[in-house]
Motif scaffolding. Structure first.
Motif, short mmCIF file in Angstrom:
data_model
loop_
_atom_site.label_atom_id
_atom_site.label_comp_id
_atom_site.label_asym_id
_atom_site.label_seq_id
_atom_site.Cartn_x
_atom_site.Cartn_y
_atom_site.Cartn_z
N ALA A 109 -7.13 4.74 -0.44
CA ALA A 109 -6.36 5.95 -0.53
C ALA A 109 -7.65 7.18 -1.16
O ALA A 109 -8.16 6.34 -2.44
N ASP A 110 -7.52 8.12 -0.52
CA ASP A 110 -8.51 9.47 -0.94
C ASP A 110 -8.29 9.62 -3.04
O ASP A 110 -9.26 9.45 -3.80
N THR A 111 -7.31 9.74 -3.28
CA THR A 111 -6.60 9.59 -4.68
C THR A 111 -5.28 8.90 -4.83
O THR A 111 -4.63 9.06 -3.54
N PRO A 154 -5.94 -7.74 0.85
CA PRO A 154 -5.58 -6.81 -0.56
C PRO A 154 -5.77 -6.73 -1.27
O PRO A 154 -6.15 -5.16 -2.37
N ARG A 155 -5.25 -7.25 -2.05
CA ARG A 155 -5.01 -7.88 -3.47
C ARG A 155 -6.36 -8.24 -3.85
O ARG A 155 -6.97 -7.56 -5.39
N MET A 156 -8.03 -8.56 -3.21
CA MET A 156 -8.81 -9.02 -3.73
C MET A 156 -9.21 -8.08 -3.72
O MET A 156 -10.59 -7.18 -4.47
N LYS A 157 -9.34 -6.89 -2.52
CA LYS A 157 -9.73 -5.35 -2.44
C LYS A 157 -9.37 -4.32 -3.30
O LYS A 157 -10.21 -3.65 -4.02
N GLY A 158 -8.24 -4.44 -3.85
CA GLY A 158 -7.47 -3.79 -4.62
C GLY A 158 -8.26 -4.41 -6.51
O GLY A 158 -8.82 -3.24 -7.29
N MET A 159 -8.47 -5.54 -6.65
CA MET A 159 -9.11 -6.17 -7.64
C MET A 159 -10.52 -5.73 -7.77
O MET A 159 -10.91 -5.17 -8.81
N CYS A 197 -1.87 -4.13 -6.25
CA CYS A 197 -2.51 -2.84 -5.07
C CYS A 197 -1.49 -1.37 -6.03
O CYS A 197 -1.56 -0.46 -4.53
N LYS A 198 -1.95 -1.34 -7.02
CA LYS A 198 -1.35 -0.19 -7.44
C LYS A 198 -3.25 0.74 -7.29
O LYS A 198 -4.14 0.18 -8.41
N CYS A 199 -2.62 1.57 -8.59
CA CYS A 199 -3.78 2.67 -8.82
C CYS A 199 -4.71 2.32 -10.06
O CYS A 199 -3.91 1.31 -11.49
N LYS A 233 0.16 4.08 -5.39
CA LYS A 233 -0.31 3.35 -4.18
C LYS A 233 -1.70 3.51 -4.00
O LYS A 233 -2.17 4.45 -3.76
N LEU A 234 -1.91 1.91 -4.17
CA LEU A 234 -4.06 1.97 -3.73
C LEU A 234 -3.96 2.06 -2.66
O LEU A 234 -4.95 2.80 -2.27
#
Length: 129
Positions: A41-43, A107-112, A23-25, A32-33
């Motif tokens: 996050a937008d940026t 959230p981890r799957m979305k981050g991936m 869940c990081k950029c 934070k993503l």
């Protein structure tokens, strides 16, 4: 080196996926993503990478359901074979486990998914470069 090889070397997919799972950029691995639980996050607050281009849609939910169903399926089998709990105990335990696992994995799957899109320059990621 061709332009396609330069693009692939510029944004390594494996590193981006690992950052996304944390869940990081996907760019710096520090910021934070997510601004909220599932709101990307937008940026990035650290490297200011634009992250608003993502199109995760139903992919994270599908992957989460796929993983949770497989994990819970094995748990059902082993729990029933070795312990034979009462049906209401098994149903309650598996329900709590399924919900907790889903909330942890989503959230981890979305981050991936966002990280893969970022690394492959999909949906507007990197079109200004």
């Amino acid at each position: 080196m061709s332009n396609a090889e330069t693009i692939l070397d510029d944004r390594p997919t494996k590193r981006a996926i690992l950052n996304g799972l944390r869940c990081k950029c996907p760019n710096c691995g520090e910021g934070k993503l997510f601004a909220r639980y599932l709101k990307v996050a937008d940026t990035c607050p650290v490297c200011h990478e634009e992250l608003s281009h993502h199109r995760a849609d139903d992919g994270p939910a599908y992957l989460t359901i796929l993983l949770v169903a497989h994990i819970i399926g094995f748990v059902i089998h082993f729990w029933w074979v070795y312990y034979r709990p009462e049906p209401w105990v098994m149903a309650t335990g598996l329900t709590i486990g399924s919900v907790a696992l889903s909330l942890a994995l989503l959230p981890r799957m979305k981050g991936m998914i966002v990280a893969i899109q970022w690394s492959r320059r999909m949906h507007g990621f990197g079109h200004n470069e």
